[in-house]
Design a protein around this motif. Structure first.
Motif, mmCIF file in Angstrom:
data_model
loop_
_atom_site.group_PDB
_atom_site.id
_atom_site.type_symbol
_atom_site.label_atom_id
_atom_site.label_comp_id
_atom_site.label_asym_id
_atom_site.label_seq_id
_atom_site.Cartn_x
_atom_site.Cartn_y
_atom_site.Cartn_z
ATOM 1 N N VAL A 218 1.734 -1.821 0.618
ATOM 2 C CA VAL A 218 0.284 -0.015 -0.352
ATOM 3 C C VAL A 218 1.210 1.112 0.106
ATOM 4 O O VAL A 218 2.178 1.716 0.661
ATOM 5 N N PRO A 219 0.416 2.473 -0.764
ATOM 6 C CA PRO A 219 1.123 3.691 -0.855
ATOM 7 C C PRO A 219 1.673 3.761 1.058
ATOM 8 O O PRO A 219 0.803 3.500 2.059
ATOM 9 N N ALA A 220 2.705 3.933 0.894
ATOM 10 C CA ALA A 220 3.431 4.526 2.320
ATOM 11 C C ALA A 220 2.360 6.235 3.296
ATOM 12 O O ALA A 220 2.112 5.480 4.450
ATOM 13 N N SER A 221 2.163 7.017 2.577
ATOM 14 C CA SER A 221 0.969 7.010 3.145
ATOM 15 C C SER A 221 -0.233 6.773 3.871
ATOM 16 O O SER A 221 -0.404 7.363 5.167
ATOM 17 N N THR A 222 -0.914 5.695 3.227
ATOM 18 C CA THR A 222 -2.227 4.919 4.059
ATOM 19 C C THR A 222 -1.308 3.943 4.836
ATOM 20 O O THR A 222 -2.302 4.179 6.129
ATOM 21 N N PHE A 223 -0.125 3.104 4.161
ATOM 22 C CA PHE A 223 0.269 2.264 5.440
ATOM 23 C C PHE A 223 0.629 3.420 6.395
ATOM 24 O O PHE A 223 0.268 2.897 8.053
ATOM 25 N N LEU A 224 1.078 4.968 6.966
ATOM 26 C CA LEU A 224 1.253 5.403 7.472
ATOM 27 C C LEU A 224 -0.680 5.430 8.835
ATOM 28 O O LEU A 224 -0.184 5.310 9.589
ATOM 29 N N ARG A 225 -1.201 5.900 8.113
ATOM 30 C CA ARG A 225 -2.642 6.071 8.125
ATOM 31 C C ARG A 225 -3.105 5.130 9.343
ATOM 32 O O ARG A 225 -3.739 4.893 9.673
ATOM 33 N N GLU A 226 -3.823 3.262 7.929
ATOM 34 C CA GLU A 226 -4.040 2.530 8.999
ATOM 35 C C GLU A 226 -3.600 1.276 9.085
ATOM 36 O O GLU A 226 -3.784 0.709 9.681
ATOM 37 N N GLU A 227 -2.173 1.279 8.330
ATOM 38 C CA GLU A 227 -0.922 0.201 9.198
ATOM 39 C C GLU A 227 -0.413 -0.060 10.240
ATOM 40 O O GLU A 227 0.215 -0.862 10.727
#
Lengths: 712, 435
Positions: A218-227
């Motif tokens: 997943v994109p890093a930004s998504t990763f930060l927010r969700e994972e």
């Protein structure tokens, strides 16, 4: 007339030699690949060219690298360090060529690393450095290599560099120094090309319940927010990554690896002003990944963490958008402009705070550096010193042409024109120095590199003044030759250092008053020493060609001018040196600490004083003064550059083998001049005593018998 | 026609000698000959040459031997020996001797013997200023006190200590009596078997010092070998290689206490080494302590460090700002003062400079102490006055010379142009060579 002809001939030879010495290496450097570079690049792997607007917008992007500076400066220094010049010239397999500015190269390196890794980026001065690591690519002795060519030998290179790094830099031989430097350069480069890997590859997410579970990216930004929170919690619950299920551990490791690559040690590109508006540090993409991970709270969600996490994710998303838009040039340009605008928004609180009455010094400085970034880009584009160098060389050649027929009207007109034209490169030096003064907000000379254009300026100005006042024909070509030589030295020094020449100053040097008074004054003394030595060199060489002509008007005027310059040099050296002592006394409580740089300045004063006293006392004559003045040149070189290389004292900047070579070359040249002068003076004295004896004999013959000339 | 101007300009190319008082060659007595020697250009040239040489050699020597040793050897000495490749000795005059000769030369030749007239006023001022600069150096060397004061935030002190000088302090315990101090200049030469006895009329004992070691560690004899070093009370001073920077060396000396009747009252190793202990003994029923310290001086006020600001440029270790915010207390009155690099505190003849900080290797957020260099120098501002005077003198002299030169050149060129004009007016027929 016979002498004049000889003189012009000898000066012409000197000029041509100087031009050859000055031009050859620099042309070689400017077009290093012309006809010799076997590193042909396949045009198919090259990305489309960046538009001028995009490159300019990128150049003005501000990053933090000790100070805030445009990325154009950051990229230029990196290229200078890796490649020896601030630019990339690619020869293509289809016969085409492509020139990349530092910013364009940096765009390729960040967004098209697979192509950039095929560019011949790494300069290896001697192939022997590659023999050490068992790499034989059948290239020339001095050649540039691409990352891909060197990559197979990385392990051996690092191992050898680790071994040599333990040897003191002064004791390393040339090959060992090159190996250490190459390993450092490759590591730096790798950090740059890998710094956006996280945006290209995304971050791994573990979706299964056991070790066979699914992995997706997943994109890093998504990763930060969700994972990120679930991943950190998982790591915490297992204690260490080693104890985690293989796929989960693998994902965590990859996260850390990408964050590390994007952080890139101290050389990461710090694009982002800090989360805290009161903080001074900027952050790289990797630091955003790390810092957010470190802030993951234990237990309940922390609103402050969420705010920080979203702040970091927003910034990574901006990078991801840039990466996603890279192949669509107009879309990329829009994203780049938006990225730059977002940084201005980030800086808005600091820019406002800097204007406040209770602003801190660093806030005012950062605000200034942020706003003058476009001016710094203009300074790089201006290439003022390079242009000035080119004009000096052209003028020198023009003067050489006038020697062909000095009496002709066209020749005299050309000479006059050349005199006035010399003010153009002189003006360019002033413009270049003024840019630096404006960008850094401090006096023109605050580090060794800046002494070179300044001294060059002083020397040329004095030459032109003497040309007008004393009508000495040699001063104009000398002005052009020393101008070209001085700017060549500045360029070489910058290359050898491979570092930003507009650095922040350490605490003790941060005094504009003393930088203006002591430094500028004492350097005029240096300039006088150099000019006097060169003029004495001309005297010595000219006399060697015409050993009998002591009483020529040219020699007398040259001697008077040299004597005057020594006097003027003494005034400035003495006052500048004492001012340095006063600065030291006011800063550290001691007037004189026998620091090598202080001693160097004192040595110049003592040498000038000795010449003047010996001359006034009649212990040396015209020739003796010139011989001592030639040695004076070596004293200036010792004080100017050598003292910094000794590795002791407050002005020690570390040992640089390239600089030491140049210093030894200068000593060698001056020693050769001294020896030639010494031999010539012995011969001249011999002729002189012969002439005296002949005159005495003639007088005795004219006198009545029994009388002697002494008695008469 | 061509020889006359040449002869004239040849004279111009010779530098003009500054007018000196006439020589008394025919009737010169011995003292005049000595005066002439000290006033001579020859002496000036030789002294300047050797000053140049020792400065050069002293600069290169610092790489091998460090600053302090080099300074002592070459600049603070009457003579020095430079060893070429450690084999060939070259004797050289030392800094003291040369500066003394230079001073005499300036006074005799550049001031007394120089004929006083408007044309020489610049030279006179320049010579006076340099003589004054040498005097300032001498005053500073003999009378300047300088040392350091290190303070942690919240700490206060009115003492500063020397960077390099040691002192053996003897004090009577339990009283406020004066401390007896023996300076290292009196015992630094007592290496090996040399010893010296020190007495103080107010004290009922004598102190014998011996076995001085410049840089030492404390060795425990413990029945083993002491490497030939004298063992005292089970301890000895183990010599270590001297550090290049003298302030890093830890000096030590051996001490024997003798009663007035010659009886031995005690003995000990006296060292500044952290593992050394204070040596105590009894004499005449009174208790005394002996220890080695850096020489210390008192300032007539107290300094308390309130806050120490140490800033580095972001992501680097490069210092941007050192600043100490202190409170200076005198007669119960507090005054806040800020001391930073290039902005020292000057008060009552003492100057506090922001010199350094510690401990070494402390991180950005670790607690740090601030270190001041404290100096009391009677000739503090003299170099500035000298510099201004030298500038005025030299600028005046060279400007006058330049002016005279330009006037002569203008005269010469106008004479040339007149001659050329005269030649042009000669009728062509008259200029025809005769057949």
């Amino acid at each position: 007339m016979k002498y004049r002809h000889k003189f012009r001939k000898s000066v012409s030879i000197l000029l041509l030699a100087l031009v050859a010495v000055t031009v050859a290496p620099v042309f070689g450097q400017d077009n290093p690949e012309a006809g010799i570079d076997p590193n042909l690049v396949d045009p198919k792997i090259l990305p489309a060219e960046w538009s001028e607007e995009t490159v300019r917008a990128f150049e003005e992007l501000v990053v933090q690298d000790e100070r805030l500076k445009p990325i154009a400066s950051y990229a230029a220094v990196k290229l200078l360090k890796f490649r020896g010049i601030k630019g990339v010239h690619l020869n293509l397999t289809d016969g085409g060529k492509r020139d990349l500015t530092p910013a364009a190269w940096m765009l390729d390196a960040l967004f098209y690393p697979e192509a950039a890794c095929q560019y011949p980026i790494f300069l290896v001065e001697d192939r022997a450095a590659l023999d050490v690591i068992g790499l034989d690519l059948h290239k020339k002795k001095r050649e540039r290599y691409s990352f891909n060519e060197l990559a197979p030998a990385r392990e051996k290179l690092n191992e050898a560099a680790g071994r040599y790094a333990k040897i003191d830099s002064k004791d390393r031989n040339t090959v060992q120094s090159m190996v250490v430097e190459l390993a450092n350069n490759i590591a730096d480069y790798e950090y740059i090309v890998r710094s956006l890997d996280f945006a290209r590859e995304g971050l791994p997410v573990y979706r299964g319940e056991d070790s066979e579970g699914e992995m997706e990216r997943v994109p890093a930004s998504t990763f930060l927010r969700e994972e990120l929170v679930p991943m950190v919690e998982a790591v915490r619950s297992y204690g260490t990554i080693d104890k985690m299920p293989p796929r989960l551990g693998e994902a965590a490791n990859e996260y850390l690896g990408l964050a590390q690559a994007a952080r890139g040690s101290i050389d990461g590109i710090h694009f982002f002003p800090g989360y805290d508006p009161n903080g001074e540090e900027w952050y790289s993409c990797g630091e955003l990944l790390f810092l957010t991970m470190q802030r993951v709270p234990d237990g309940a969600a922390d609103p402050e963490f969420i705010k920080h996490r979203d702040w970091a994710a927003d910034r990574l998303e901006q990078i991801e958008r840039l990466v996603a838009a890279k192949d669509d040039r107009s879309e990329f340009h829009k994203e780049l402009v938006a990225f730059a605008a977002a940084r201005t928004t980030d800086m808005a609180p600091l820019l406002a705070a800097a204007k406040g009455a209770d602003s801190k010094e660093w806030q005012r400085r950062q605000a200034r550096q942020f706003t003058v970034a476009p001016v710094e880009v203009d300074y790089h584009h201006g290439k003022y010193f390079f242009k000035a160098w080119g004009i000096f060389v052209a003028l020198l050649l023009a003067i050489a042409v006038t020697w062909l027929s000095p009496a002709a009207k066209w020749s005299q007109r050309l000479r006059k024109l050349t005199f006035f034209a010399t003010f153009i490169p002189l003006g360019l030096i002033v413009v270049g120095v003024s840019y630096r003064v404006y960008i850094m907000g401090r006096p023109p000379v605050s580090e060794l590199y800046e002494t070179v254009p300044y001294i060059t300026f002083v020397v040329i100005s004095v030459c032109l003044l003497l040309d007008r006042t004393l009508k000495l024909p040699v001063m104009l070509p000398l002005a052009c030759a020393l101008g070209a030589l001085g700017l060549f030295v500045a360029d070489k020094y910058e290359t050898i250092q491979g570092a930003d020449t507009m650095k922040e100053l350490t605490a003790v040097l941060r005094s504009n008053f003393w930088l203006t008074t002591h430094v500028l004054v004492v350097l005029v003394g240096y300039a006088a020493g150099i000019l006097a030595a060169v003029m004495s060199g001309i005297y010595v060489v000219s006399r060697a060609f015409d050993v009998r002509r002591k009483k020529s008007e040219f020699f007398r005027t040259l001697s008077r001018a040299t004597y005057g310059i020594i006097c003027f040099g003494l005034l400035f050296s003495l006052v500048g040196t004492v001012l340095g002592g006063i600065w030291a006394n006011y800063s550290w409580g001691r007037f004189w600490g026998w620091d090598p740089k202080e001693n160097g300045a004192l040595m110049i004063v003592l040498w000038f004083l000795m010449i003047l006293h010996a001359r006034v006392g009649g212990f040396i004559k015209e020739f003796g003064m010139h011989l001592l003045s030639v040695i004076g040149g070596a004293v200036v070189v010792f004080s100017w550059f050598h003292t910094n290389q000794l590795g002791v004292g407050l002005h020690s900047y570390g040992f640089t083998s390239g600089v030491m070579f140049a210093i030894n070359l200068a000593y060698g040249t001056l020693a050769a001049l001294f020896i030639v002068g010494l031999i010539t003076s012995v011969i001249a004295n011999h002729y002189e005593s012969e002439e005296k004896a002949a005159r005495k004999k003639a007088r005795d013959q004219q006198l009545p018998d029994g009388a002697t000339s002494a008695g008469a | 026609m061509s020889t006359a101007p040449e002869a004239e300009s040849h004279q111009e190319s010779e530098p003009v000698k500054p007018p000196l008082l006439p020589s008394r060659k025919k009737t010169s007595p011995g003292w005049w000959k000595v005066f002439e020697f000290f006033a001579s250009f020859g002496l000036a040239t030789v002294v300047l040459f050797f000053l140049f040489i020792i400065t050069w050699v002293g600069t290169l020597e610092q790489v091998e031997n460090g600053l302090h040793v080099t300074v002592r050897e070459y600049f603070e000495s009457l003579y020095a020996v430079y060893w070429v490749n450690g084999v060939i000795p070259i004797p050289l005059p030392g800094g003291y001797l040369l500066l003394l000769l230079l001073f005499l030369n300036i006074v005799c030749g550049g001031i007394i013997r120089l004929r006083k007239k408007p044309q020489t006023i610049g030279i006179l001022i320049a010579h006076l200023s340099i003589a004054f600069l040498i005097v300032a150096g001498a005053v500073s060397f003999y009378f300047k006190k300088d040392g350091n004061m290190a303070l942690w935030p919240g700490d206060s002190s009115n003492l500063f200590q020397s960077f390099t000088n040691w002192v053996v302090e003897v004090k009577e315990l339990g009283t406020d009596s004066d401390v007896w101090m023996i300076h290292d200049s009196d015992f630094k030469d007592l290496e090996g078997s040399k010893s010296r006895v020190f007495t103080n009329d107010a004290l009922p004992f004598e102190l014998k010092l011996f076995g001085y070691v410049r840089n030492s560690e404390l060795g425990v004899a413990d029945g083993g070998s002491s490497g030939g070093q004298p063992v005292v009370d089970g301890f000895y001073l183990k010599p270590s290689p001297a550090a290049k920077e003298d302030e890093m060396n830890v000096g030590g000396v051996l001490c024997e206490v003798l009663g007035k009747d010659g009886s031995k009252l005690g003995e000990s190793v006296i060292t500044f080494h952290p593992s050394g202990k204070v040596f105590t003994f009894e004499a005449d029923g009174r208790k005394f302590a002996v220890e080695m310290n850096r020489e210390r001086w008192e300032v007539p006020f107290t300094v308390r460090l309130d806050k120490f600001v140490h800033e580095v440029y972001p992501k680097t270790n490069k210092p941007r700002v050192f600043r100490s915010e202190i409170t200076r207390t005198e007669n119960g009155i507090d005054e806040p003062v800020k001391i930073s690099m290039n902005e020292p505190m000057r008060y009552k003849g003492y100057t506090f400079f922001q010199a350094s900080w510690g401990p070494q290797g402390a991180g950005p957020n670790d607690p740090k102490f601030s270190q001041f260099e404290v100096a009391k120098n009677p000739s503090d501002h003299w170099p500035l006055w000298s510099c201004i005077a030298a500038f005025i003198g030299l600028a005046l002299h060279f400007s006058m010379s330049l002016w005279k030169f330009s006037k002569r050149s203008a005269k010469k060129s106008s004479a040339k142009s007149e001659t050329a004009a005269g030649e042009e007016t000669v009728p062509p027929a008259a200029s025809q060579p005769e057949p």
